[in-house]
Scaffold this motif. Structure first.
Motif, PDB file in Angstrom:
ATOM      1  N   TRP A 217       0.824  -1.206   0.000  1.00  0.00           N
ATOM      2  CA  TRP A 217       0.000   0.000   0.000  1.00  0.00           C
ATOM      3  C   TRP A 217       0.861   1.260   0.000  1.00  0.00           C
ATOM      4  CZ3 TRP A 217      -4.598  -0.974   3.892  1.00  0.00           C
ATOM      5  CH2 TRP A 217      -5.384  -2.010   3.392  1.00  0.00           C
ATOM      6  N   LEU A 218       2.015   1.196   0.679  1.00  0.00           N
ATOM      7  CA  LEU A 218       2.882   2.376   0.743  1.00  0.00           C
ATOM      8  C   LEU A 218       3.411   2.723  -0.644  1.00  0.00           C
ATOM      9  CD1 LEU A 218       4.301   4.504   2.454  1.00  0.00           C
ATOM     10  CD2 LEU A 218       6.167   2.864   2.832  1.00  0.00           C
ATOM     11  N   TRP A 219       3.670   1.720  -1.463  1.00  0.00           N
ATOM     12  CA  TRP A 219       4.162   1.990  -2.820  1.00  0.00           C
ATOM     13  C   TRP A 219       3.132   2.800  -3.606  1.00  0.00           C
ATOM     14  CZ3 TRP A 219       2.910   1.355  -7.877  1.00  0.00           C
ATOM     15  CH2 TRP A 219       3.936   1.485  -8.811  1.00  0.00           C
ATOM     16  N   TYR A 220       1.868   2.359  -3.551  1.00  0.00           N
ATOM     17  CA  TYR A 220       0.823   3.074  -4.281  1.00  0.00           C
ATOM     18  C   TYR A 220       0.590   4.464  -3.675  1.00  0.00           C
ATOM     19  CZ  TYR A 220      -0.263  -1.410  -6.457  1.00  0.00           C
ATOM     20  OH  TYR A 220      -0.184  -2.578  -7.165  1.00  0.00           O
TER      21      TYR A 220
ATOM     22  N   GLY B  21       3.398  11.666  -5.103  1.00  0.00           N
ATOM     23  CA  GLY B  21       4.616  12.155  -5.737  1.00  0.00           C
ATOM     24  C   GLY B  21       5.852  12.023  -4.882  1.00  0.00           C
ATOM     25  N   LEU B  22       5.882  11.068  -3.947  1.00  0.00           N
ATOM     26  CA  LEU B  22       7.028  10.868  -3.071  1.00  0.00           C
ATOM     27  C   LEU B  22       7.936   9.785  -3.639  1.00  0.00           C
ATOM     28  CD1 LEU B  22       5.244  10.944   0.416  1.00  0.00           C
ATOM     29  CD2 LEU B  22       6.180  12.852  -0.921  1.00  0.00           C
ATOM     30  N   ALA B  23       9.234   9.977  -3.489  1.00  0.00           N
ATOM     31  CA  ALA B  23      10.221   9.047  -4.047  1.00  0.00           C
ATOM     32  C   ALA B  23      10.517   7.948  -3.033  1.00  0.00           C
ATOM     33  CB  ALA B  23      11.487   9.788  -4.432  1.00  0.00           C
TER      34      ALA B  23
ATOM     35  N   SER C  71       8.953   8.790  -9.706  1.00  0.00           N
ATOM     36  CA  SER C  71       8.167   8.289 -10.832  1.00  0.00           C
ATOM     37  C   SER C  71       8.655   8.914 -12.137  1.00  0.00           C
ATOM     38  CB  SER C  71       6.688   8.589 -10.623  1.00  0.00           C
ATOM     39  OG  SER C  71       6.486   9.979 -10.488  1.00  0.00           O
ATOM     40  N   ASP C  72       8.411   8.199 -13.227  1.00  0.00           N
ATOM     41  CA  ASP C  72       8.804   8.665 -14.562  1.00  0.00           C
ATOM     42  C   ASP C  72       7.701   9.556 -15.114  1.00  0.00           C
ATOM     43  OD1 ASP C  72       9.627   9.059 -17.149  1.00  0.00           O
ATOM     44  OD2 ASP C  72      10.151   6.961 -17.522  1.00  0.00           O
TER      45      ASP C  72
ATOM     46  N   ARG D 176       2.759  10.505 -18.268  1.00  0.00           N
ATOM     47  CA  ARG D 176       2.017  11.295 -19.272  1.00  0.00           C
ATOM     48  C   ARG D 176       1.436  10.379 -20.344  1.00  0.00           C
ATOM     49  NH1 ARG D 176      -0.109  16.521 -20.071  1.00  0.00           N
ATOM     50  NH2 ARG D 176      -0.296  16.852 -22.320  1.00  0.00           N
ATOM     51  N   ARG D 177       2.206   9.396 -20.800  1.00  0.00           N
ATOM     52  CA  ARG D 177       1.690   8.472 -21.823  1.00  0.00           C
ATOM     53  C   ARG D 177       0.531   7.642 -21.277  1.00  0.00           C
ATOM     54  NH1 ARG D 177       7.303   7.623 -22.984  1.00  0.00           N
ATOM     55  NH2 ARG D 177       7.217   5.691 -21.783  1.00  0.00           N
ATOM     56  N   GLU D 178       0.655   7.174 -20.036  1.00  0.00           N
ATOM     57  CA  GLU D 178      -0.434   6.387 -19.440  1.00  0.00           C
ATOM     58  C   GLU D 178      -1.683   7.234 -19.273  1.00  0.00           C
ATOM     59  OE1 GLU D 178       0.780   4.568 -15.839  1.00  0.00           O
ATOM     60  OE2 GLU D 178       2.436   3.437 -16.736  1.00  0.00           O
TER      61      GLU D 178
END
Length: 458
Positions: A300-303, A309-311, A317-318, A323-325
């Motif tokens: 859950w922490l990953w999502y 917007g946390l690294a 994140s790319d 943007r493409r997604e």
């Protein structure tokens, strides 16, 4: 030896014949009273009534009926049986007095069963030696000497094995753990399923691990079930050191609070270890849920970190891939959004994608502020505040948070059943779309009415 025709012997015989039935009747009444009270004293009294008193009466009759020394064989045999029964009676009464009525937490309650059995065996041997010496005139001293020498020889031959057994018995007497406790030792963590004089059996979830008690006596281990109360699971996480601490603390605490295994009202502790390292202490209802809770927390922490917007793990994140997604998701949802080319670019510039792990909450019942979301992938279950399922799970192309358009509190809680991706439309963007597309406004209004009707009445 008194003769059977002796007046004294006849008097004693008559006394035995009269006293035994009376004593049996009294014991029967006492046993019935204690049995109704569920007293542990019933067991020794049953032995006294059913065996000791009748055999004792028989001993008395045989002794008084003996005319010469040659007739003492059967009285001695019966007397031996009577003496053995008396030994058993005394041991049973001692067990009731010391251990069966022991209060929880006292030294009597902590004594391992094997200690009691060994003590009982020694008392039986000593009692039988005394009995054979008194009834049959046996040379018990020579037997004791022989047993002593033999035990010394056996002890020297088996000193290593005996040392392990003694260490195990000491561990049992101290009782640092009980059956059902969770312990961590030697790299293994599991629940204690059996404790005996030789080894400890723990269920690790992937099998049964046997740990000799002698090894436990020489090593340190941790009892996860003591002291009683919530078990604390510790999870570590690493973020980019440049991330604001308050943002990291908020996401860690929010993810921990949503865990199903967390003890309601338990205090969650977030510690900053420096260098981007963080540690979270989560109170759980049982150690059995620790591994699953840690795994769920990390997933859950990953999502949650990506949504904010946390690294996480110092990996950002790319933006190009995101943007493409987003463009792909908007194109796939163009029909549901009633988009043309102009509105498409507007949505791409103002909306964003969010992903939720299975079990995460997308929208809570009662919340009034929040964006409008469209399910792009996955399934979402709606539940009322009393956890009653409402309607069917939302799938691709269905809306979440339609009540926020009218500033009404959400009537249901939306929970991701699978990994779910939603297209998030901020309220300003949603208002612009509704003004430009009245058909979309009508669909959202109908969706809100359907959800409101599906809500169970309280």
């Amino acid at each position: 030896m008194p003769s059977v025709f002796d007046g004294t012997a006849i008097g004693w015989a008559i006394a035995v014949v009269v006293a035994v039935p009376i004593l049996l009747v009294v014991l029967t009444e006492v046993i019935g009273l204690l049995r109704r009270r569920r007293s542990p004293a019933v067991k020794p009294l049953l032995l006294l009534r059913n065996w000791v008193v009748p055999v004792g009466g028989l001993v008395g009759l045989l002794v008084f009926a003996t005319r010469s020394e040659d007739d003492l064989v059967w009285p001695r045999i019966v007397a031996t049986v009577f003496g053995f029964l008396v030994i058993l009676l005394l041991l049973s009464a001692l067990n009731v007095a010391l251990f069966a009525t022991a209060e929880r937490g006292t030294w009597r309650e902590r004594v391992p069963t094997i200690f009691v059995e060994i003590g009982r065996l020694l008392l039986v041997v000593i009692g039988l030696g005394f009995l054979f010496q008194q009834v049959w005139g046996a040379d018990v001293e020579g037997l004791i000497t022989a047993l002593g020498v033999t035990s010394i020889v056996i002890g020297l031959a088996l000193q290593n094995a005996a040392g392990g057994i003694v260490s195990g018995l000491l561990v049992l007497f101290e009782q640092p753990f009980r059956q059902g406790d969770w312990i961590e030792t030697g790299g293994a963590t599991g629940r204690v399923v059996e404790v005996n004089w030789r080894a400890l059996h723990i269920d690790t979830g992937s099998g049964l691990q046997i740990i000799p008690n002698a090894k436990l006596a020489d090593a340190s281990f941790m009892n996860l079930s003591r002291p009683p109360g919530p078990f604390t699971a510790v999870v570590t996480a690493v973020f980019d050191p440049g991330t604001p601490p308050h943002a990291v603390t908020a996401v860690l605490r929010q993810v921990a609070e949503d865990l199903p295994a967390r003890v309601p009202g338990g205090e969650i502790t977030v510690t900053n270890g420096g260098g981007g390292a963080w540690e979270v202490s989560i109170p759980l209802d049982s150690p059995v849920n620790a591994d699953e809770a840690r795994s769920t927390f990390r997933s859950w922490l990953w999502y949650a970190a990506r949504r904010r917007g946390l690294a996480l793990d110092k990996i950002a994140s790319d933006a190009t891939a995101d943007r493409r997604e987003l463009e792909h998701a908007v194109d796939a949802s163009a029909r549901s959004l009633h988009l043309d080319e102009t509105l498409r670019d507007t949505v791409i510039d103002g909306a964003h994608l969010e992903r939720f792990g299975a079990g995460e909450v997308l929208l809570r019942a009662g919340s009034t502020a929040g964006p409008l979301s469209l399910v792009v992938d996955g399934r979402v279950l709606f539940t009322s505040p009393d956890a009653e399922p409402v309607g069917v799970a939302a799938e691709r192309g269905e809306w979440i948070g339609t009540s926020t358009l009218t500033r009404e509190p959400a009537a249901t809680t939306a929970t991701a059943l699978t990994v779910t991706t939603v297209l998030v439309l901020p309220l300003a963007l949603a208002d612009r779309l509704l003004r430009a597309r009245p058909a979309l406004a009508a669909e959202l209004s109908a969706d809100a009415d359907r959800r409101r009707e599906a809500r169970p009445s309280v």
